[in-house]
Design an enzyme around this catalytic site. Structure first.
Site, PDB file in Angstrom:
ATOM      1  N   LYS A   1       0.703   3.722  -2.650  1.00  0.00           N
ATOM      2  CA  LYS A   1       0.404   5.688  -2.272  1.00  0.00           C
ATOM      3  C   LYS A   1       2.075   6.879  -2.762  1.00  0.00           C
ATOM      4  O   LYS A   1       1.606   7.870  -2.889  1.00  0.00           O
ATOM      5  CB  LYS A   1       0.162   5.542  -0.989  1.00  0.00           C
ATOM      6  CG  LYS A   1      -1.359   5.018  -0.753  1.00  0.00           C
ATOM      7  CD  LYS A   1      -2.606   5.403  -1.645  1.00  0.00           C
ATOM      8  CE  LYS A   1      -3.439   5.206  -1.138  1.00  0.00           C
ATOM      9  NZ  LYS A   1      -4.819   5.407  -2.127  1.00  0.00           N
TER      10      LYS A   1
ATOM     11  N   TYR B   1       0.975  -1.235   0.299  1.00  0.00           N
ATOM     12  CA  TYR B   1      -0.230  -0.168  -0.104  1.00  0.00           C
ATOM     13  C   TYR B   1       0.634   1.677   0.202  1.00  0.00           C
ATOM     14  O   TYR B   1       0.640   2.421  -0.451  1.00  0.00           O
ATOM     15  CB  TYR B   1      -0.965   0.248   1.015  1.00  0.00           C
ATOM     16  CG  TYR B   1      -2.204   1.032   1.925  1.00  0.00           C
ATOM     17  CD1 TYR B   1      -3.149   1.040   1.201  1.00  0.00           C
ATOM     18  CD2 TYR B   1      -1.479   2.182   2.229  1.00  0.00           C
ATOM     19  CE1 TYR B   1      -4.020   2.267   0.938  1.00  0.00           C
ATOM     20  CE2 TYR B   1      -2.365   3.230   2.252  1.00  0.00           C
ATOM     21  CZ  TYR B   1      -3.714   3.069   1.907  1.00  0.00           C
ATOM     22  OH  TYR B   1      -4.545   4.187   2.287  1.00  0.00           O
TER      23      TYR B   1
HETATM   24  P1  NAD Z   1     -13.396   3.038   1.660  1.00  0.00           P
HETATM   25  O1  NAD Z   1     -13.221   1.524   1.317  1.00  0.00           O
HETATM   26  O2  NAD Z   1     -14.514   2.923   1.811  1.00  0.00           O
HETATM   27  O3  NAD Z   1     -13.751   3.154  -0.595  1.00  0.00           O
HETATM   28  C1  NAD Z   1     -12.703   2.290  -0.845  1.00  0.00           C
HETATM   29  C2  NAD Z   1     -13.981   2.903  -2.107  1.00  0.00           C
HETATM   30  O4  NAD Z   1     -13.258   2.199  -3.439  1.00  0.00           O
HETATM   31  C3  NAD Z   1     -14.897   1.546  -1.955  1.00  0.00           C
HETATM   32  O5  NAD Z   1     -15.998   1.526  -2.245  1.00  0.00           O
HETATM   33  C4  NAD Z   1     -14.338   0.473  -2.764  1.00  0.00           C
HETATM   34  O6  NAD Z   1     -15.311  -0.550  -3.523  1.00  0.00           O
HETATM   35  C5  NAD Z   1     -13.871   1.280  -4.106  1.00  0.00           C
HETATM   36  N1  NAD Z   1     -12.769   0.673  -4.793  1.00  0.00           N
HETATM   37  C6  NAD Z   1     -11.686  -0.758  -4.513  1.00  0.00           C
HETATM   38  N2  NAD Z   1     -11.314  -1.082  -5.550  1.00  0.00           N
HETATM   39  C7  NAD Z   1     -11.861  -0.152  -6.917  1.00  0.00           C
HETATM   40  C8  NAD Z   1     -11.899  -0.287  -8.102  1.00  0.00           C
HETATM   41  N3  NAD Z   1     -10.667  -1.449  -8.506  1.00  0.00           N
HETATM   42  N4  NAD Z   1     -12.454  -0.245  -8.982  1.00  0.00           N
HETATM   43  C9  NAD Z   1     -13.063   0.846  -9.233  1.00  0.00           C
HETATM   44  N5  NAD Z   1     -13.144   0.963  -7.069  1.00  0.00           N
HETATM   45  C10 NAD Z   1     -13.231  -0.085  -6.066  1.00  0.00           C
HETATM   46  O7  NAD Z   1     -11.886   3.382   2.217  1.00  0.00           O
HETATM   47  P2  NAD Z   1     -12.072   5.009   2.585  1.00  0.00           P
HETATM   48  O8  NAD Z   1     -10.952   4.790   3.155  1.00  0.00           O
HETATM   49  O9  NAD Z   1     -12.889   5.906   1.981  1.00  0.00           O
HETATM   50  O10 NAD Z   1     -10.597   5.269   0.571  1.00  0.00           O
HETATM   51  C11 NAD Z   1     -10.789   6.051   0.028  1.00  0.00           C
HETATM   52  C12 NAD Z   1      -9.144   6.070  -0.233  1.00  0.00           C
HETATM   53  O11 NAD Z   1      -8.654   7.030   0.592  1.00  0.00           O
HETATM   54  C13 NAD Z   1      -8.347   5.253  -0.607  1.00  0.00           C
HETATM   55  O12 NAD Z   1      -7.376   5.409  -1.329  1.00  0.00           O
HETATM   56  C14 NAD Z   1      -7.254   4.707   0.535  1.00  0.00           C
HETATM   57  O13 NAD Z   1      -6.481   4.259   0.509  1.00  0.00           O
HETATM   58  C15 NAD Z   1      -7.335   6.033   0.421  1.00  0.00           C
HETATM   59  N6  NAD Z   1      -7.179   6.541   2.319  1.00  0.00           N
HETATM   60  C16 NAD Z   1      -7.670   6.648   3.593  1.00  0.00           C
HETATM   61  C17 NAD Z   1      -7.387   6.805   4.521  1.00  0.00           C
HETATM   62  C18 NAD Z   1      -8.714   6.930   5.979  1.00  0.00           C
HETATM   63  O14 NAD Z   1      -7.795   6.819   6.868  1.00  0.00           O
HETATM   64  N7  NAD Z   1      -9.612   6.028   5.887  1.00  0.00           N
HETATM   65  C19 NAD Z   1      -5.941   7.025   4.560  1.00  0.00           C
HETATM   66  C20 NAD Z   1      -5.390   7.047   3.620  1.00  0.00           C
HETATM   67  C21 NAD Z   1      -5.673   7.167   2.333  1.00  0.00           C
END
Ligand code: NAD
Length: 303
Positions: free
Chosen positions: A172, A168
């Site tokens: 990133k 990851y």
């Molecule tokens: P989440 O799991 O709710 O959202 C991710 C979404 O991406 C999901 O709805 C999933 O169905 C969709 N997805 C996954 N693979 C896919 C694909 N191949 N094609 C299309 N859609 C796909 O989690 P989140 O926390 O809302 O994450 C959103 C983004 O933020 C991600 O990139 C995550 O890595 C990043 N992020 C989140 C955090 C955190 O603290 N939540 C921290 C750093 C980065």
């Protein structure tokens, strides 16, 4: 201080992974501020298994119920043909693409010693290659328009590291690197490329954080930062870190270092001078690889 309301009327945004979590909030806010939105989501689980069109469709219904414009899309961001079709459908439905938020993501955490390469590849594929495919698909549309705002979703894990997240973190950090070059290549077409580095309580983090921390890290706190990066006022090639109502800029800097004369360039000399090489006094960001080379040439000339 009076602040002008940011309005996105007449603009079109594609948001990947917007069927839930952070992406859904971005979609609702941009639609409320006038943008027509393509809500993309594969609808799988946190580890990327399974799929369902319902996630994206439900968010589209929410936007429409609030009087906004949106279409659903269930493309897997790693599927080049499906991504190209998504962008073609966006242009057909709404005429242009102003904003792309590369937000789709999955997790397959394990310490590196135990990580199978299949889980390395899958995570890199969704975050890094998926964002590259989506960006490639909108790039020429934005160039022809002479306008675009692209947001990559990096992470504190990508910029600082996190135990169990080598796959990851690598993906990133790759997005950050992609931003640095695309920001240069897009500048003359008014395409600004930035990263958001969020920390938020979503299904992705709910199993690894306690209830108190999750409450503090409400995902609603990330939306203003992302909407800013979607706007005409957005900077370019910046990493905006957002968590719990705190917003900071993360930047790579290079120290002033030392210049060793020819003949003195030994590993022993590096070791002996490590304190000066690592001294952060007057450390500065380097704006491009070419600027970095120019700085070295200048240091040699001054030596
Ligand atoms: P989440 O799991 O709710 O959202 C991710 C979404 O991406 C999901 O709805 C999933 O169905 C969709 N997805 C996954 N693979 C896919 C694909 N191949 N094609 C299309 N859609 C796909 O989690 P989140 O926390 O809302 O994450 C959103 C983004 O933020 C991600 O990139 C995550 O890595 C990043 N992020 C989140 C955090 C955190 O603290 N939540 C921290 C750093 C980065």
């Amino acid at each position: 201080m009076t602040q002008e309301t940011m309005n996105f009327a007449g603009q079109v945004a594609i948001i990947t992974g917007a069927g839930g979590g952070l992406g859904r909030l971005y979609a609702l806010e941009l639609a409320a501020r006038g943008a027509a939105v393509v809500v993309n989501d594969l609808g799988g689980s946190v580890d990327g298994s399974g799929s369902s069109a319902t996630a994206a469709e439900t968010v589209v219904e929410e936007i429409k119920a609030a009087g906004g414009r949106a279409i659903a899309n269930a493309a897997d961001v790693t599927d080049e043909a499906a991504v190209n079709t998504m962008v073609a459908e966006a242009v057909e439905a709404f005429g242009r693409v102003d904003i792309l938020i590369n937000n789709a993501g999955i997790l397959r955490d394990k310490s590196f010693a135990k990580m199978e390469m299949v889980n390395w590849n899958k995570v890199v594929d969704v975050h890094l290659n998926g964002a590259a495919l989506c960006t490639k698909a909108v790039w020429n549309v934005m160039k022809e328009q002479g306008y675009g705002r692209i947001i990559m979703t990096t992470s504190p894990s990508g910029i600082y590291g996190n135990f169990g997240q080598a796959n990851y973190g690598a993906a990133k950090a790759g997005l950050w690197g992609m931003m640095n070059t695309l920001g240069l290549e897009g500048a003359k077409s008014n395409i600004h490329v930035n990263c958001i580095a969020p920390s938020a309580g979503t299904r992705m983090t709910e199993t690894i954080m306690d209830a108190g921390t999750l409450k503090m890290l409400a995902p609603e706190n990330i939306t203003p930062a992302v909407v800013f990066l979607c706007s005409q006022a957005a900077p370019t090639r910046k990493v905006l870190v957002a968590a719990a109502g705190t917003y900071t800029l993360a930047e790579m800097v290079e120290t002033q270092g030392i210049h060793l004369a020819e003949g003195d360039r030994t590993p022993e000399a590096i070791a002996a001078n490590w304190g000066r090489i690592a001294d952060r006094t007057d450390a500065e960001p380097v704006n491009s690889a070419m600027e970095g080379v120019a700085k070295l040439v200048k240091a040699m000339a001054n030596a």
